[in-house]
Design a protein around this motif. Sequence first.
Motif, PDB file in Angstrom:
ATOM      1  N   THR A 187       0.821  -1.211   0.000  1.00  0.00           N
ATOM      2  CA  THR A 187       0.000   0.000   0.000  1.00  0.00           C
ATOM      3  C   THR A 187       0.851   1.254   0.000  1.00  0.00           C
ATOM      4  O   THR A 187       0.616   2.185  -0.784  1.00  0.00           O
ATOM      5  CB  THR A 187      -0.935   0.004   1.231  1.00  0.00           C
ATOM      6  N   VAL A 188       1.852   1.298   0.879  1.00  0.00           N
ATOM      7  CA  VAL A 188       2.711   2.479   0.983  1.00  0.00           C
ATOM      8  C   VAL A 188       3.554   2.642  -0.275  1.00  0.00           C
ATOM      9  O   VAL A 188       3.683   3.752  -0.814  1.00  0.00           O
ATOM     10  CB  VAL A 188       3.607   2.379   2.234  1.00  0.00           C
ATOM     11  N   LEU A 189       4.152   1.550  -0.754  1.00  0.00           N
ATOM     12  CA  LEU A 189       4.970   1.613  -1.966  1.00  0.00           C
ATOM     13  C   LEU A 189       4.144   2.079  -3.155  1.00  0.00           C
ATOM     14  O   LEU A 189       4.578   2.947  -3.938  1.00  0.00           O
ATOM     15  CB  LEU A 189       5.582   0.239  -2.251  1.00  0.00           C
ATOM     16  N   LEU A 190       2.956   1.513  -3.303  1.00  0.00           N
ATOM     17  CA  LEU A 190       2.075   1.882  -4.403  1.00  0.00           C
ATOM     18  C   LEU A 190       1.668   3.348  -4.319  1.00  0.00           C
ATOM     19  O   LEU A 190       1.670   4.069  -5.329  1.00  0.00           O
ATOM     20  CB  LEU A 190       0.836   0.981  -4.376  1.00  0.00           C
ATOM     21  N   ALA A 191       1.336   3.818  -3.119  1.00  0.00           N
ATOM     22  CA  ALA A 191       0.891   5.199  -2.947  1.00  0.00           C
ATOM     23  C   ALA A 191       2.008   6.185  -3.261  1.00  0.00           C
ATOM     24  O   ALA A 191       1.807   7.163  -3.996  1.00  0.00           O
ATOM     25  CB  ALA A 191       0.385   5.402  -1.519  1.00  0.00           C
ATOM     26  N   ILE A 192       3.198   5.942  -2.724  1.00  0.00           N
ATOM     27  CA  ILE A 192       4.310   6.887  -2.925  1.00  0.00           C
ATOM     28  C   ILE A 192       4.792   6.868  -4.368  1.00  0.00           C
ATOM     29  O   ILE A 192       4.991   7.926  -4.984  1.00  0.00           O
ATOM     30  CB  ILE A 192       5.465   6.550  -1.959  1.00  0.00           C
ATOM     31  N   LEU A 193       4.972   5.677  -4.934  1.00  0.00           N
ATOM     32  CA  LEU A 193       5.489   5.575  -6.301  1.00  0.00           C
ATOM     33  C   LEU A 193       4.508   6.164  -7.309  1.00  0.00           C
ATOM     34  O   LEU A 193       4.898   6.940  -8.202  1.00  0.00           O
ATOM     35  CB  LEU A 193       5.791   4.112  -6.628  1.00  0.00           C
ATOM     36  N   SER A 194       3.240   5.811  -7.191  1.00  0.00           N
ATOM     37  CA  SER A 194       2.239   6.326  -8.129  1.00  0.00           C
ATOM     38  C   SER A 194       2.069   7.835  -7.970  1.00  0.00           C
ATOM     39  O   SER A 194       1.879   8.553  -8.965  1.00  0.00           O
ATOM     40  CB  SER A 194       0.894   5.622  -7.920  1.00  0.00           C
ATOM     41  N   SER A 195       2.167   8.340  -6.753  1.00  0.00           N
ATOM     42  CA  SER A 195       2.007   9.777  -6.517  1.00  0.00           C
ATOM     43  C   SER A 195       3.177  10.563  -7.089  1.00  0.00           C
ATOM     44  O   SER A 195       2.988  11.646  -7.659  1.00  0.00           O
ATOM     45  CB  SER A 195       1.873  10.055  -5.017  1.00  0.00           C
ATOM     46  N   LEU A 196       4.392  10.035  -6.957  1.00  0.00           N
ATOM     47  CA  LEU A 196       5.560  10.719  -7.515  1.00  0.00           C
ATOM     48  C   LEU A 196       5.488  10.787  -9.041  1.00  0.00           C
ATOM     49  O   LEU A 196       5.753  11.838  -9.641  1.00  0.00           O
ATOM     50  CB  LEU A 196       6.843  10.014  -7.074  1.00  0.00           C
ATOM     51  N   ILE A 197       5.138   9.671  -9.660  1.00  0.00           N
ATOM     52  CA  ILE A 197       5.023   9.658 -11.125  1.00  0.00           C
ATOM     53  C   ILE A 197       3.879  10.552 -11.578  1.00  0.00           C
ATOM     54  O   ILE A 197       4.014  11.323 -12.547  1.00  0.00           O
ATOM     55  CB  ILE A 197       4.828   8.220 -11.632  1.00  0.00           C
ATOM     56  N   ALA A 198       2.738  10.478 -10.884  1.00  0.00           N
ATOM     57  CA  ALA A 198       1.603  11.333 -11.225  1.00  0.00           C
ATOM     58  C   ALA A 198       1.944  12.801 -11.012  1.00  0.00           C
ATOM     59  O   ALA A 198       1.454  13.672 -11.744  1.00  0.00           O
ATOM     60  CB  ALA A 198       0.386  10.947 -10.382  1.00  0.00           C
ATOM     61  N   LEU A 199       2.800  13.081 -10.022  1.00  0.00           N
ATOM     62  CA  LEU A 199       3.198  14.467  -9.757  1.00  0.00           C
ATOM     63  C   LEU A 199       3.999  15.036 -10.924  1.00  0.00           C
ATOM     64  O   LEU A 199       3.755  16.167 -11.358  1.00  0.00           O
ATOM     65  CB  LEU A 199       4.030  14.518  -8.470  1.00  0.00           C
ATOM     66  N   ILE A 200       4.935  14.269 -11.434  1.00  0.00           N
ATOM     67  CA  ILE A 200       5.741  14.732 -12.566  1.00  0.00           C
ATOM     68  C   ILE A 200       4.858  14.968 -13.791  1.00  0.00           C
ATOM     69  O   ILE A 200       4.933  16.010 -14.453  1.00  0.00           O
ATOM     70  CB  ILE A 200       6.852  13.710 -12.879  1.00  0.00           C
ATOM     71  N   ILE A 201       4.007  13.984 -14.093  1.00  0.00           N
ATOM     72  CA  ILE A 201       3.130  14.114 -15.258  1.00  0.00           C
ATOM     73  C   ILE A 201       2.120  15.237 -15.049  1.00  0.00           C
ATOM     74  O   ILE A 201       1.839  16.027 -15.960  1.00  0.00           O
ATOM     75  CB  ILE A 201       2.400  12.781 -15.532  1.00  0.00           C
ATOM     76  N   GLY A 202       1.559  15.329 -13.842  1.00  0.00           N
ATOM     77  CA  GLY A 202       0.531  16.328 -13.557  1.00  0.00           C
ATOM     78  C   GLY A 202       1.059  17.750 -13.624  1.00  0.00           C
ATOM     79  O   GLY A 202       0.373  18.645 -14.136  1.00  0.00           O
ATOM     80  N   VAL A 203       2.261  17.999 -13.107  1.00  0.00           N
ATOM     81  CA  VAL A 203       2.845  19.344 -13.166  1.00  0.00           C
ATOM     82  C   VAL A 203       3.095  19.754 -14.613  1.00  0.00           C
ATOM     83  O   VAL A 203       2.782  20.880 -15.025  1.00  0.00           O
ATOM     84  CB  VAL A 203       4.146  19.402 -12.341  1.00  0.00           C
ATOM     85  N   ALA A 204       3.660  18.830 -15.405  1.00  0.00           N
ATOM     86  CA  ALA A 204       3.892  19.129 -16.825  1.00  0.00           C
ATOM     87  C   ALA A 204       2.577  19.376 -17.556  1.00  0.00           C
ATOM     88  O   ALA A 204       2.473  20.303 -18.373  1.00  0.00           O
ATOM     89  CB  ALA A 204       4.656  17.975 -17.478  1.00  0.00           C
ATOM     90  N   ALA A 205       1.555  18.564 -17.255  1.00  0.00           N
ATOM     91  CA  ALA A 205       0.257  18.742 -17.902  1.00  0.00           C
ATOM     92  C   ALA A 205      -0.385  20.059 -17.495  1.00  0.00           C
ATOM     93  O   ALA A 205      -0.971  20.763 -18.332  1.00  0.00           O
ATOM     94  CB  ALA A 205      -0.664  17.577 -17.538  1.00  0.00           C
ATOM     95  N   ALA A 206      -0.279  20.422 -16.221  1.00  0.00           N
ATOM     96  CA  ALA A 206      -0.866  21.676 -15.746  1.00  0.00           C
ATOM     97  C   ALA A 206      -0.214  22.879 -16.412  1.00  0.00           C
ATOM     98  O   ALA A 206      -0.891  23.846 -16.786  1.00  0.00           O
ATOM     99  CB  ALA A 206      -0.732  21.769 -14.225  1.00  0.00           C
ATOM    100  N   MET A 207       1.095  22.829 -16.594  1.00  0.00           N
ATOM    101  CA  MET A 207       1.797  23.935 -17.256  1.00  0.00           C
ATOM    102  C   MET A 207       1.387  24.023 -18.724  1.00  0.00           C
ATOM    103  O   MET A 207       1.249  25.113 -19.275  1.00  0.00           O
ATOM    104  CB  MET A 207       3.302  23.760 -17.117  1.00  0.00           C
ATOM    105  N   GLY A 208       1.184  22.849 -19.350  1.00  0.00           N
ATOM    106  CA  GLY A 208       0.736  22.859 -20.742  1.00  0.00           C
ATOM    107  C   GLY A 208      -0.683  23.388 -20.876  1.00  0.00           C
ATOM    108  O   GLY A 208      -0.983  24.166 -21.786  1.00  0.00           O
ATOM    109  N   ILE A 209      -1.564  22.996 -19.966  1.00  0.00           N
ATOM    110  CA  ILE A 209      -2.955  23.462 -20.005  1.00  0.00           C
ATOM    111  C   ILE A 209      -3.040  24.965 -19.770  1.00  0.00           C
ATOM    112  O   ILE A 209      -3.856  25.659 -20.381  1.00  0.00           O
ATOM    113  CB  ILE A 209      -3.792  22.703 -18.954  1.00  0.00           C
ATOM    114  N   SER A 210      -2.176  25.485 -18.897  1.00  0.00           N
ATOM    115  CA  SER A 210      -2.245  26.905 -18.530  1.00  0.00           C
ATOM    116  C   SER A 210      -1.949  27.842 -19.696  1.00  0.00           C
ATOM    117  O   SER A 210      -2.368  29.001 -19.685  1.00  0.00           O
ATOM    118  CB  SER A 210      -1.276  27.192 -17.376  1.00  0.00           C
ATOM    119  N   VAL A 211      -1.207  27.359 -20.701  1.00  0.00           N
ATOM    120  CA  VAL A 211      -0.853  28.231 -21.832  1.00  0.00           C
ATOM    121  C   VAL A 211      -1.739  27.977 -23.047  1.00  0.00           C
ATOM    122  O   VAL A 211      -1.503  28.571 -24.117  1.00  0.00           O
ATOM    123  CB  VAL A 211       0.630  28.041 -22.214  1.00  0.00           C
TER     124      VAL A 211
END
Length: 263
Positions: free
Chosen positions: A66-90
Amino acid sequence: MKDKILNFICRFYFIIIMIFLYAPIAVLIVLSFNNSRSRVVWGGFTLDWYARMFSNRQIMDALFNTVLLAILSSLIALIIGVAAAMGISVMRRRGYVIMMGLTDIPLLNADIVTGIALMLWFMRFMSLSFPSVLIAHITFNIPYVILAVLPKIEQMNYSIYEASRDLGAGPVYGFFTTILPQLTGGIVSGFFMAVTMSMDDFVITYFTKGPGFNTLSTMIYGEIRKGIKPEMYALSTVIFLTVLAVLLLFNFASKKKREVTLI
């Protein structure tokens, strides 16, 4: 007089809501120290359930997954999500509206629909195992990161980045020294939200996991018919106290930072 009555009603309503929220958790904590398997008979104070929890290999494996899945998926989603948010903003208005609509769909869609759809997709191209659950968690975590980071991007002062570029900073160095610090609040919020949603998820995990792989939620679901073990009360208490401690430390650190900024 009316103001006093209104204040009394508001406070009474608030107290009732807090009781409904935290009374079950209080009962759970009390049961974790009960020297009896009965939920209605107090058998005395004990720490045996905590000792058995740490010695139970099945519970520890599920907790680790549970902990491994939560941390690993959140880190990967964070990288993708930040890049996507910056792309959406422009994007222009039409593209912005379309992308925000697509971002909202996973949040509004029923988990059982998402879980079955991902299960069918994974069964076509790969076996159901840890990678399939990881991809599923990344998928539903990305929208939470986008919605947490996007408001910070819209409030960001781009002139600082432009000034750093004029002073000779490269694009990467300028991003990490001027843009990323301004997004810290949204990034931290998005990460903790993703971790919370990943640890809390059951439906999507249940449909995308393979045999032999369990998280806490799927393991507890499998034990419902046999009865919940008191060790799970102890584990739930540890998780609650850990989350509470992290929140208190984070709020204390934020308060200290605000005080230093004001000084």
